[in-house]
Enzyme design. Structure first.
Site, PDB file in Angstrom:
ATOM      1  N   ASP A  87      -3.178   1.250  10.269  1.00 17.15           N
ATOM      2  CA  ASP A  87      -4.343   2.398  10.346  1.00 17.15           C
ATOM      3  C   ASP A  87      -4.788   1.998  11.854  1.00 17.15           C
ATOM      4  O   ASP A  87      -5.130   3.049  12.244  1.00 17.15           O
ATOM      5  CB  ASP A  87      -5.495   1.813   9.422  1.00 17.15           C
ATOM      6  CG  ASP A  87      -5.062   2.275   8.047  1.00 17.15           C
ATOM      7  OD1 ASP A  87      -5.325   3.568   7.754  1.00 17.15           O
ATOM      8  OD2 ASP A  87      -4.720   1.482   7.353  1.00 17.15           O
ATOM      9  N   CYS A 138       0.821  -1.260   0.040  1.00 22.37           N
ATOM     10  CA  CYS A 138       0.001   0.030  -0.115  1.00 22.37           C
ATOM     11  C   CYS A 138       0.778   1.150  -0.052  1.00 22.37           C
ATOM     12  O   CYS A 138       2.063   1.183  -0.452  1.00 22.37           O
ATOM     13  CB  CYS A 138      -0.850   0.015   1.114  1.00 22.37           C
ATOM     14  SG  CYS A 138      -2.396   1.194   1.122  1.00 22.37           S
TER      15      CYS A 138
HETATM   16  C1  RUB Z   1      -3.487   3.246   3.538  1.00 23.26           C
HETATM   17  C2  RUB Z   1      -2.950   2.316   4.655  1.00 23.26           C
HETATM   18  C3  RUB Z   1      -1.549   2.642   5.274  1.00 23.26           C
HETATM   19  C4  RUB Z   1      -1.895   3.622   6.650  1.00 23.26           C
HETATM   20  C5  RUB Z   1      -0.957   4.032   7.318  1.00 23.26           C
HETATM   21  O1  RUB Z   1      -4.746   2.913   3.184  1.00 23.26           O
HETATM   22  O2  RUB Z   1      -3.384   1.200   4.702  1.00 23.26           O
HETATM   23  O3  RUB Z   1      -0.801   1.874   5.523  1.00 23.26           O
HETATM   24  O4  RUB Z   1      -2.934   4.270   6.662  1.00 23.26           O
HETATM   25  O5  RUB Z   1      -0.319   5.268   6.602  1.00 23.26           O
HETATM   26  P1  RUB Z   1      -5.758   3.724   2.523  1.00 23.26           P
HETATM   27  P2  RUB Z   1       0.410   6.501   7.215  1.00 23.26           P
HETATM   28  O6  RUB Z   1      -5.047   4.276   0.960  1.00 23.26           O
HETATM   29  O7  RUB Z   1      -7.065   3.219   2.240  1.00 23.26           O
HETATM   30  O8  RUB Z   1      -6.157   5.199   3.242  1.00 23.26           O
HETATM   31  O9  RUB Z   1       1.625   5.722   7.643  1.00 23.26           O
HETATM   32  O10 RUB Z   1       0.545   7.420   6.288  1.00 23.26           O
HETATM   33  O11 RUB Z   1      -0.474   6.918   8.353  1.00 23.26           O
END
Ligand code: RUB
Length: 310
Positions: A201, A132
């Protein structure tokens, strides 16, 4: 509600703003915008407006404790502190905007520390697999590259919305060697991987990780190949209600993200996240260091100021 705030909410819903940190930061910006432009004439009207904005922003993505925890901080501050310290609406507005700036600064400081721990953890010359797009993970990878760890990255494309392309693009722009693979090639490439690092998340009281759908598949494959699997998670990703038995709700997104105009009779399921059990996780990279999954709960509880004994 201000047009700019409604725009932030729709950008979060459509994933134009994606990733837990970016979402929480955008929500803070939204609150400050609303408060600065507020025409409220009394403290109670201002507080009501803040609450309505906070609820609308917090519901823009259901599986986001960092968003909720951050918004809670502002609401709690407004409720307790402003009642004590502000005599006029203008003073209250100033205090809320100052609080927003403080929280943004704290988020920056936290992620800076986390980035250092993460970069240190990556072995020299390692091939890192990620999934992701996590701004926290790309921050770690850029720092590891900066301190000359000689890393190369395998990014999984992450169906259905291909956030892996954002990761690959960002790393290529930073001159980090990066290869993009389809999600189903994870296993085939795992034998070349030294360490997996993904974002977060939500983290539950048991230390389980909730992250983009497919993360648990990666963790299971990593375990099969004896590759260590870390999640980069600021303590604000902890979901405090899970200690009281509440499950973190997994967001179900629109079917047409998977197949627009799908034929009648085809049922499509599109959960945005999945849960990876703590036993598959080597550690959480946090702003206080690399923690075993089972200990994150106690440290995060303290940081969030959640009382669990009363
Ligand atoms: C994004 C996702 C990321 C986490 C952490 O999912 O799963 O791994 O949100 O991101 P989506 P961060 O694209 O559905 O938002 O480290 O930037 O907080």
């Amino acid at each position: 509600m201000q047009k700019a705030v409604r725009r932030i909410i729709s950008d979060i819903k459509s994933l134009r703003i994606q990733g837990a940190r970016n979402i929480a930061r955008a929500a803070l910006r939204g609150i400050a915008l609303e408060i600065k432009a507020s025409k409220a004439r009394s403290l109670s009207a201002l507080y009501k407006e803040l609450q309505q904005t906070a609820v609308a922003l917090a519901s823009a993505r259901p599986t986001e404790p960092m968003l909720r925890n951050t918004i809670n901080d502002v609401s709690r501050f407004a409720f307790f502190q402003i009642k004590k310290d502000a005599k006029t609406v203008a003073q209250a507005k100033q205090l809320i905007v100052k609080k927003e700036e403080e929280l943004l600064k704290r988020m920056e400081d936290d992620v800076k520390r986390l980035t250092e721990y993460g970069a240190k953890l990556i072995p020299e010359g390692a091939t890192v697999m990620t999934y992701c797009h996590s701004s926290t993970v790309t921050g770690i990878l850029k720092r590891a590259h900066e301190i000359k760890k000689g890393i190369s990255i395998i990014a999984c494309e992450t169906r259905p919305l291909f956030q892996g392309r954002i990761t690959a693009h960002e790393l290529a722009e930073a001159n980090i060697p990066v290869r993009l693979i389809v999600d189903s090639a994870m296993n085939a490439f795992m034998k070349n991987v030294d360490i997996c690092i993904v974002g977060a998340d939500a983290v539950t009281s048991r230390g389980d990780l909730i992250n983009k759908i497919g993360t648990s598949t990666l963790a299971h494959i990593a375990r099969f190949h004896d590759v260590s699997f870390y999640s980069a998670a600021e303590l604000y990703k902890y979901s405090p209600l899970t200690v009281f038995g509440q499950l973190e709700r997994i967001e179900e997104r629109a079917p047409d993200e998977i197949w627009p105009r799908a034929p009648k009779g085809v049922v499509i399921s599109n959960p945005a996240f999945d849960a990876t059990a703590a036993r598959y996780i080597s550690g959480y990279i946090t702003e206080v260091g690399v923690l075993p999954p089972q200990s994150l709960f106690a440290i995060a509880t303290e940081k969030l100021g959640v009382k669990i004994y009363e």
